[in-house]
Motif scaffolding. Structure first.
Motif, PDB file in Angstrom:
ATOM      1  N   PRO A 185      61.792  19.657  11.463  1.00  0.00           N
ATOM      2  CA  PRO A 185      62.135  18.283  11.208  1.00  0.00           C
ATOM      3  C   PRO A 185      63.303  18.168  10.149  1.00  0.00           C
ATOM      4  O   PRO A 185      64.003  17.561  10.236  1.00  0.00           O
ATOM      5  CB  PRO A 185      60.818  17.679  10.783  1.00  0.00           C
ATOM      6  N   ASN A 186      63.147  19.109   9.147  1.00  0.00           N
ATOM      7  CA  ASN A 186      64.197  18.976   8.138  1.00  0.00           C
ATOM      8  C   ASN A 186      65.492  19.409   8.775  1.00  0.00           C
ATOM      9  O   ASN A 186      66.591  19.070   8.497  1.00  0.00           O
ATOM     10  CB  ASN A 186      63.872  19.730   6.841  1.00  0.00           C
ATOM     11  N   LYS A 187      65.276  20.324   9.651  1.00  0.00           N
ATOM     12  CA  LYS A 187      67.036  21.015  10.443  1.00  0.00           C
ATOM     13  C   LYS A 187      67.358  19.682  11.247  1.00  0.00           C
ATOM     14  O   LYS A 187      68.593  19.730  11.264  1.00  0.00           O
ATOM     15  CB  LYS A 187      66.460  22.179  11.099  1.00  0.00           C
ATOM     16  N   LEU A 188      66.542  18.838  11.685  1.00  0.00           N
ATOM     17  CA  LEU A 188      67.000  17.708  12.645  1.00  0.00           C
ATOM     18  C   LEU A 188      67.477  16.720  11.487  1.00  0.00           C
ATOM     19  O   LEU A 188      68.602  16.112  12.182  1.00  0.00           O
ATOM     20  CB  LEU A 188      65.761  17.163  13.438  1.00  0.00           C
ATOM     21  N   ARG A 189      66.781  16.612  10.625  1.00  0.00           N
ATOM     22  CA  ARG A 189      67.303  15.384   9.672  1.00  0.00           C
ATOM     23  C   ARG A 189      68.707  15.875   9.192  1.00  0.00           C
ATOM     24  O   ARG A 189      69.513  15.123   8.582  1.00  0.00           O
ATOM     25  CB  ARG A 189      66.368  15.315   8.595  1.00  0.00           C
ATOM     26  N   ASP A 190      69.289  17.206   9.362  1.00  0.00           N
ATOM     27  CA  ASP A 190      70.432  17.416   8.836  1.00  0.00           C
ATOM     28  C   ASP A 190      71.583  17.145   9.746  1.00  0.00           C
ATOM     29  O   ASP A 190      72.698  17.096   9.416  1.00  0.00           O
ATOM     30  CB  ASP A 190      70.527  19.022   8.691  1.00  0.00           C
ATOM     31  N   SER A 191      71.120  16.810  11.034  1.00  0.00           N
ATOM     32  CA  SER A 191      72.302  16.422  11.978  1.00  0.00           C
ATOM     33  C   SER A 191      72.450  14.827  11.930  1.00  0.00           C
ATOM     34  O   SER A 191      71.660  14.188  11.194  1.00  0.00           O
ATOM     35  CB  SER A 191      71.786  16.894  13.452  1.00  0.00           C
ATOM     36  N   ASP A 192      73.306  14.564  12.528  1.00  0.00           N
ATOM     37  CA  ASP A 192      73.350  13.239  12.897  1.00  0.00           C
ATOM     38  C   ASP A 192      72.474  12.317  13.781  1.00  0.00           C
ATOM     39  O   ASP A 192      72.303  12.957  14.637  1.00  0.00           O
ATOM     40  CB  ASP A 192      74.818  12.684  13.319  1.00  0.00           C
ATOM     41  N   PRO A 193      72.033  11.430  13.165  1.00  0.00           N
ATOM     42  CA  PRO A 193      70.901  10.566  13.899  1.00  0.00           C
ATOM     43  C   PRO A 193      71.619   9.950  15.292  1.00  0.00           C
ATOM     44  O   PRO A 193      72.718   9.730  15.231  1.00  0.00           O
ATOM     45  CB  PRO A 193      70.449   9.545  13.248  1.00  0.00           C
ATOM     46  N   VAL A 194      70.742  10.066  16.364  1.00  0.00           N
ATOM     47  CA  VAL A 194      71.285   9.443  17.648  1.00  0.00           C
ATOM     48  C   VAL A 194      70.893   7.740  17.647  1.00  0.00           C
ATOM     49  O   VAL A 194      71.440   7.114  18.750  1.00  0.00           O
ATOM     50  CB  VAL A 194      70.686   9.991  18.727  1.00  0.00           C
ATOM     51  N   PHE A 195      70.358   7.414  16.741  1.00  0.00           N
ATOM     52  CA  PHE A 195      69.766   6.084  16.729  1.00  0.00           C
ATOM     53  C   PHE A 195      69.320   5.542  15.431  1.00  0.00           C
ATOM     54  O   PHE A 195      68.458   6.156  14.909  1.00  0.00           O
ATOM     55  CB  PHE A 195      68.875   5.758  17.754  1.00  0.00           C
ATOM     56  N   GLU A 196      69.866   4.332  14.834  1.00  0.00           N
ATOM     57  CA  GLU A 196      69.146   3.605  13.743  1.00  0.00           C
ATOM     58  C   GLU A 196      69.254   2.315  13.876  1.00  0.00           C
ATOM     59  O   GLU A 196      70.142   1.746  14.374  1.00  0.00           O
ATOM     60  CB  GLU A 196      70.369   4.059  12.456  1.00  0.00           C
ATOM     61  N   SER A 197      68.257   1.766  13.208  1.00  0.00           N
ATOM     62  CA  SER A 197      68.229   0.482  13.494  1.00  0.00           C
ATOM     63  C   SER A 197      67.114  -0.173  12.439  1.00  0.00           C
ATOM     64  O   SER A 197      66.222   0.671  11.764  1.00  0.00           O
ATOM     65  CB  SER A 197      67.483   0.106  14.815  1.00  0.00           C
ATOM     66  N   SER A 198      67.180  -1.325  11.918  1.00  0.00           N
ATOM     67  CA  SER A 198      66.332  -2.011  11.159  1.00  0.00           C
ATOM     68  C   SER A 198      65.308  -3.067  12.230  1.00  0.00           C
ATOM     69  O   SER A 198      65.743  -3.708  12.996  1.00  0.00           O
ATOM     70  CB  SER A 198      66.906  -2.896  10.265  1.00  0.00           C
ATOM     71  N   GLN A 199      63.936  -3.132  11.920  1.00  0.00           N
ATOM     72  CA  GLN A 199      63.063  -3.862  12.713  1.00  0.00           C
ATOM     73  C   GLN A 199      62.360  -4.829  11.984  1.00  0.00           C
ATOM     74  O   GLN A 199      61.914  -4.716  10.796  1.00  0.00           O
ATOM     75  CB  GLN A 199      62.144  -2.664  13.393  1.00  0.00           C
ATOM     76  N   ARG A 200      62.045  -6.035  12.314  1.00  0.00           N
ATOM     77  CA  ARG A 200      61.210  -7.038  12.051  1.00  0.00           C
ATOM     78  C   ARG A 200      59.712  -6.484  12.054  1.00  0.00           C
ATOM     79  O   ARG A 200      59.073  -7.132  11.412  1.00  0.00           O
ATOM     80  CB  ARG A 200      61.473  -8.420  12.584  1.00  0.00           C
ATOM     81  N   ILE A 201      59.485  -5.558  12.724  1.00  0.00           N
ATOM     82  CA  ILE A 201      58.126  -5.182  13.103  1.00  0.00           C
ATOM     83  C   ILE A 201      57.393  -4.074  11.936  1.00  0.00           C
ATOM     84  O   ILE A 201      58.435  -3.274  11.521  1.00  0.00           O
ATOM     85  CB  ILE A 201      57.989  -4.306  14.301  1.00  0.00           C
ATOM     86  N   GLU A 202      56.435  -4.294  11.616  1.00  0.00           N
ATOM     87  CA  GLU A 202      55.655  -3.740  10.213  1.00  0.00           C
ATOM     88  C   GLU A 202      55.877  -2.060  10.912  1.00  0.00           C
ATOM     89  O   GLU A 202      55.614  -1.844  12.050  1.00  0.00           O
ATOM     90  CB  GLU A 202      54.284  -3.828  10.159  1.00  0.00           C
ATOM     91  N   ALA A 203      56.093  -1.146   9.916  1.00  0.00           N
ATOM     92  CA  ALA A 203      56.249   0.595  10.078  1.00  0.00           C
ATOM     93  C   ALA A 203      54.963   1.021  11.075  1.00  0.00           C
ATOM     94  O   ALA A 203      55.281   1.450  11.943  1.00  0.00           O
ATOM     95  CB  ALA A 203      56.365   1.098   8.970  1.00  0.00           C
ATOM     96  N   SER A 204      53.847   0.598  10.779  1.00  0.00           N
ATOM     97  CA  SER A 204      52.818   0.919  11.157  1.00  0.00           C
ATOM     98  C   SER A 204      52.429   0.448  12.748  1.00  0.00           C
ATOM     99  O   SER A 204      52.433   1.574  13.894  1.00  0.00           O
ATOM    100  CB  SER A 204      51.304   0.847  10.529  1.00  0.00           C
ATOM    101  N   THR A 205      52.864  -0.638  13.037  1.00  0.00           N
ATOM    102  CA  THR A 205      52.892  -1.142  14.358  1.00  0.00           C
ATOM    103  C   THR A 205      53.963  -0.427  15.106  1.00  0.00           C
ATOM    104  O   THR A 205      53.585   0.013  16.381  1.00  0.00           O
ATOM    105  CB  THR A 205      53.034  -2.682  14.344  1.00  0.00           C
ATOM    106  N   PHE A 206      55.258  -0.284  14.566  1.00  0.00           N
ATOM    107  CA  PHE A 206      56.168   0.303  15.110  1.00  0.00           C
ATOM    108  C   PHE A 206      56.053   1.918  15.453  1.00  0.00           C
ATOM    109  O   PHE A 206      56.306   2.313  16.616  1.00  0.00           O
ATOM    110  CB  PHE A 206      57.562   0.238  14.724  1.00  0.00           C
ATOM    111  N   ALA A 207      55.409   2.295  14.632  1.00  0.00           N
ATOM    112  CA  ALA A 207      55.153   3.947  14.604  1.00  0.00           C
ATOM    113  C   ALA A 207      54.139   4.164  15.830  1.00  0.00           C
ATOM    114  O   ALA A 207      54.230   4.935  16.942  1.00  0.00           O
ATOM    115  CB  ALA A 207      54.629   4.650  13.529  1.00  0.00           C
ATOM    116  N   ASN A 208      53.156   3.324  15.858  1.00  0.00           N
ATOM    117  CA  ASN A 208      52.081   3.282  16.952  1.00  0.00           C
ATOM    118  C   ASN A 208      52.576   3.156  18.260  1.00  0.00           C
ATOM    119  O   ASN A 208      52.298   3.751  19.346  1.00  0.00           O
ATOM    120  CB  ASN A 208      50.842   2.389  16.582  1.00  0.00           C
ATOM    121  N   CYS A 209      53.471   2.251  18.416  1.00  0.00           N
ATOM    122  CA  CYS A 209      54.298   1.883  19.873  1.00  0.00           C
ATOM    123  C   CYS A 209      54.964   2.933  20.252  1.00  0.00           C
ATOM    124  O   CYS A 209      55.103   3.541  21.273  1.00  0.00           O
ATOM    125  CB  CYS A 209      55.434   0.724  19.652  1.00  0.00           C
TER     126      CYS A 209
END
Length: 121
Positions: free
Chosen positions: A20-44
């Motif tokens: 995971p840390n090696k992947l974080r050193d690369s550029d993300p393929v998607f970034e977004s802000s969501q109105r949905i709570e983090a736990s709900t979004f993570a479960n989805c």
């Protein structure tokens, strides 16, 4: 001599392993802000990634909660292919997706993350 060959192969294979840390050193393929709570979004995301239909592989999905949010990993055939960092935010959550996989066309893992929420930006 066999022992040295074993050590060499082990070091060679571990150098190719993505974490995971090696992947974080690369550029993300998607970034977004969501109105949905983090736990709900993570479960989805977990549910969508577990149910993706890859031709030869069944994905293995793990979720880890941290003080700032969630880390979701997707493995295919024992190789880390996607990482989702979902951070708690005042007005919902911040989502960042990383991948090492080469995708011809749209990446189904990224599409499934987008379908989990309403994109603000």
């Amino acid at each position: 001599m066999r022992f040295l060959t074993f050590i060499f192969l082990t070091v060679l294979l571990s150098a190719c392993t993505t974490t995971p840390n090696k992947l974080r050193d690369s550029d993300p393929v998607f970034e977004s802000s969501q109105r949905i709570e983090a736990s709900t979004f993570a479960n989805c995301v977990v549910e969508k990634w577990e149910n993706l239909d890859y031709l030869l592989y069944s994905p293995v999905v793990n979720i880890h909660e941290s003080s700032s949010g969630y880390e979701i990993t997707q493995y295919l055939d024992g190789v880390l292919t996607h990482l989702a960092d979902i951070e708690r935010a005042d007005a919902g959550s911040k989502v960042t997706i990383y991948t090492e996989s080469l995708s011809l066309g749209d990446d189904p893992a990224v599409i499934s993350v987008v379908s989990c929420g309403d994109t603000k930006s």
